[in-house]
Design a protein around this motif. Structure first.
Motif, PDB file in Angstrom:
ATOM      1  N   GLY A 100      47.715  47.989  41.525  1.00  0.00           N
ATOM      2  CA  GLY A 100      48.389  46.698  41.476  1.00  0.00           C
ATOM      3  C   GLY A 100      48.278  45.944  42.776  1.00  0.00           C
ATOM      4  N   GLY A 101      47.251  46.224  43.532  1.00  0.00           N
ATOM      5  CA  GLY A 101      47.132  45.672  44.872  1.00  0.00           C
ATOM      6  C   GLY A 101      46.260  44.448  44.991  1.00  0.00           C
ATOM      7  N   GLU A 102      45.502  44.456  46.024  1.00  0.00           N
ATOM      8  CA  GLU A 102      44.739  43.299  46.484  1.00  0.00           C
ATOM      9  C   GLU A 102      43.847  42.656  45.428  1.00  0.00           C
ATOM     10  N   ILE A 103      43.335  43.427  44.520  1.00  0.00           N
ATOM     11  CA  ILE A 103      42.389  42.892  43.542  1.00  0.00           C
ATOM     12  C   ILE A 103      43.049  41.859  42.632  1.00  0.00           C
ATOM     13  N   LEU A 104      44.349  41.979  42.425  1.00  0.00           N
ATOM     14  CA  LEU A 104      45.048  41.044  41.536  1.00  0.00           C
ATOM     15  C   LEU A 104      45.239  39.666  42.152  1.00  0.00           C
ATOM     16  N   THR A 105      45.016  39.551  43.451  1.00  0.00           N
ATOM     17  CA  THR A 105      45.116  38.249  44.109  1.00  0.00           C
ATOM     18  C   THR A 105      43.813  37.840  44.791  1.00  0.00           C
ATOM     19  N   ASN A 106      42.758  38.585  44.545  1.00  0.00           N
ATOM     20  CA  ASN A 106      41.477  38.314  45.192  1.00  0.00           C
ATOM     21  C   ASN A 106      40.920  36.961  44.749  1.00  0.00           C
ATOM     22  N   GLU A 107      40.537  36.136  45.713  1.00  0.00           N
ATOM     23  CA  GLU A 107      40.071  34.777  45.416  1.00  0.00           C
ATOM     24  C   GLU A 107      38.752  34.748  44.662  1.00  0.00           C
ATOM     25  N   LEU A 108      37.822  35.629  45.005  1.00  0.00           N
ATOM     26  CA  LEU A 108      36.538  35.657  44.300  1.00  0.00           C
ATOM     27  C   LEU A 108      36.743  36.034  42.836  1.00  0.00           C
ATOM     28  N   ILE A 109      37.539  37.053  42.578  1.00  0.00           N
ATOM     29  CA  ILE A 109      37.819  37.470  41.205  1.00  0.00           C
ATOM     30  C   ILE A 109      38.510  36.331  40.451  1.00  0.00           C
ATOM     31  N   ALA A 110      39.441  35.642  41.111  1.00  0.00           N
ATOM     32  CA  ALA A 110      40.150  34.516  40.483  1.00  0.00           C
ATOM     33  C   ALA A 110      39.181  33.384  40.145  1.00  0.00           C
ATOM     34  N   LYS A 111      38.252  33.096  41.050  1.00  0.00           N
ATOM     35  CA  LYS A 111      37.263  32.034  40.811  1.00  0.00           C
ATOM     36  C   LYS A 111      36.417  32.369  39.587  1.00  0.00           C
ATOM     37  N   ILE A 112      35.976  33.602  39.499  1.00  0.00           N
ATOM     38  CA  ILE A 112      35.171  34.023  38.355  1.00  0.00           C
ATOM     39  C   ILE A 112      36.024  34.002  37.089  1.00  0.00           C
ATOM     40  N   GLY A 113      37.265  34.455  37.190  1.00  0.00           N
ATOM     41  CA  GLY A 113      38.164  34.444  36.040  1.00  0.00           C
ATOM     42  C   GLY A 113      38.404  33.047  35.496  1.00  0.00           C
ATOM     43  N   ALA A 114      38.482  32.071  36.379  1.00  0.00           N
ATOM     44  CA  ALA A 114      38.698  30.685  35.939  1.00  0.00           C
ATOM     45  C   ALA A 114      37.553  30.204  35.045  1.00  0.00           C
ATOM     46  N   LYS A 115      36.336  30.656  35.316  1.00  0.00           N
ATOM     47  CA  LYS A 115      35.183  30.272  34.492  1.00  0.00           C
ATOM     48  C   LYS A 115      35.324  30.752  33.049  1.00  0.00           C
ATOM     49  N   TYR A 116      35.985  31.884  32.875  1.00  0.00           N
ATOM     50  CA  TYR A 116      36.104  32.505  31.555  1.00  0.00           C
ATOM     51  C   TYR A 116      37.499  32.347  30.944  1.00  0.00           C
ATOM     52  N   GLY A 117      38.429  31.777  31.703  1.00  0.00           N
ATOM     53  CA  GLY A 117      39.810  31.681  31.238  1.00  0.00           C
ATOM     54  C   GLY A 117      40.484  33.045  31.191  1.00  0.00           C
ATOM     55  N   LYS A 118      40.162  33.886  32.181  1.00  0.00           N
ATOM     56  CA  LYS A 118      40.662  35.257  32.219  1.00  0.00           C
ATOM     57  C   LYS A 118      41.385  35.527  33.535  1.00  0.00           C
ATOM     58  N   SER A 119      42.282  36.501  33.497  1.00  0.00           N
ATOM     59  CA  SER A 119      43.034  36.894  34.693  1.00  0.00           C
ATOM     60  C   SER A 119      42.177  37.777  35.599  1.00  0.00           C
ATOM     61  N   ASN A 120      42.656  37.972  36.812  1.00  0.00           N
ATOM     62  CA  ASN A 120      41.973  38.887  37.735  1.00  0.00           C
ATOM     63  C   ASN A 120      41.862  40.287  37.142  1.00  0.00           C
ATOM     64  N   ALA A 121      42.931  40.741  36.495  1.00  0.00           N
ATOM     65  CA  ALA A 121      42.906  42.079  35.887  1.00  0.00           C
ATOM     66  C   ALA A 121      41.826  42.150  34.815  1.00  0.00           C
ATOM     67  N   GLN A 122      41.739  41.143  33.968  1.00  0.00           N
ATOM     68  CA  GLN A 122      40.744  41.155  32.894  1.00  0.00           C
ATOM     69  C   GLN A 122      39.322  41.122  33.440  1.00  0.00           C
ATOM     70  N   VAL A 123      39.078  40.304  34.457  1.00  0.00           N
ATOM     71  CA  VAL A 123      37.741  40.248  35.056  1.00  0.00           C
ATOM     72  C   VAL A 123      37.391  41.594  35.672  1.00  0.00           C
ATOM     73  N   THR A 124      38.335  42.200  36.367  1.00  0.00           N
ATOM     74  CA  THR A 124      38.105  43.494  37.004  1.00  0.00           C
ATOM     75  C   THR A 124      37.798  44.572  35.971  1.00  0.00           C
ATOM     76  N   LEU A 125      38.581  44.628  34.921  1.00  0.00           N
ATOM     77  CA  LEU A 125      38.358  45.636  33.883  1.00  0.00           C
ATOM     78  C   LEU A 125      37.026  45.403  33.167  1.00  0.00           C
ATOM     79  N   ARG A 126      36.691  44.136  32.926  1.00  0.00           N
ATOM     80  CA  ARG A 126      35.410  43.835  32.285  1.00  0.00           C
ATOM     81  C   ARG A 126      34.251  44.250  33.194  1.00  0.00           C
ATOM     82  N   TYR A 127      34.391  44.010  34.491  1.00  0.00           N
ATOM     83  CA  TYR A 127      33.368  44.402  35.460  1.00  0.00           C
ATOM     84  C   TYR A 127      33.097  45.907  35.369  1.00  0.00           C
TER      85      TYR A 127
END
Length: 183
Positions: A100-127
């Motif tokens: 539940g740490g840094e990855i949930l607020t990571n700016e790069l993950i958030a930027k990529i998530g915005a492209k797909y309409g997904k949260s940081n957690a969803q982008v991370t799990l999909r990765y």
């Protein structure tokens, strides 16, 4: 097994190699016996490095079915992943969201998530899913459990996968298997 009223256990893993006790080969042989006796269907390990896996390969009969390791975008153990893939050992990622740490607020993950309409957690799990690993996620929050399952309606592009890969900095949040100093 008697108390649970079951005839076998699906999967049993050694949790840590704990090198200071140097008993993981002996423990693995005990798991092999349980497997050969039909009491456990699959056996595996957690937090085993290539060296620990090589010790098992040289001294035991059964290759682990799974190696459960800490894995998230900031800790991708490529050499270990390749070693396991070459030997048919499934990688299972635990703490995929960095506890539940840094990855949930990571700016790069958030930027990529915005492209797909997904949260940081969803982008991370999909990765991690696209890397071909089994993912172990835990939550007690119904909405997070549902959200964590909603990773199959999009696919990260190759360039997004490459960008996320740049986050790999070898950051552990759960302890080091070589020292067994874990939380």
């Amino acid at each position: 097994m008697q108390r649970l009223n079951i005839g076998y256990i699906d999967e049993l893993l050694i949790h840590w190699p704990t090198p200071k006790y140097n008993m993981y080969v002996e423990t693995w042989k005990a798991l092999e016996k349980l497997n050969k006796d039909g009491k456990v269907r699959t056996i595996g390990v957690c937090n085993f490095t290539i060296d620990f896996l090589e010790d098992l390969r040289k001294n035991c009969d059964i290759t682990p079915a799974v190696n459960q390791i800490e894995m998230h975008p900031m800790l991708i153990q490529k050499d270990l992943m390749d070693y396991c893939a070459d030997r048919g050992i499934l990688i299972e990622a635990y703490s995929p969201l960095m506890n539940g740490g840094e990855i949930l607020t990571n700016e790069l993950i958030a930027k990529i998530g915005a492209k797909y309409g997904k949260s940081n957690a969803q982008v991370t799990l999909r990765y991690l899913y696209q890397l071909g690993v089994r993912i172990l996620v835990k939550s007690v929050h119904k909405e997070r459990i549902i959200q964590n399952q909603e990773i199959f309606d999009f696919e990260l592009s190759a360039s997004d996968m490459e960008e996320i890969a740049t986050l790999n900095a070898g950051i552990r949040t759960c302890g080091d298997p070589l020292t067994a100093n874990f939380r």
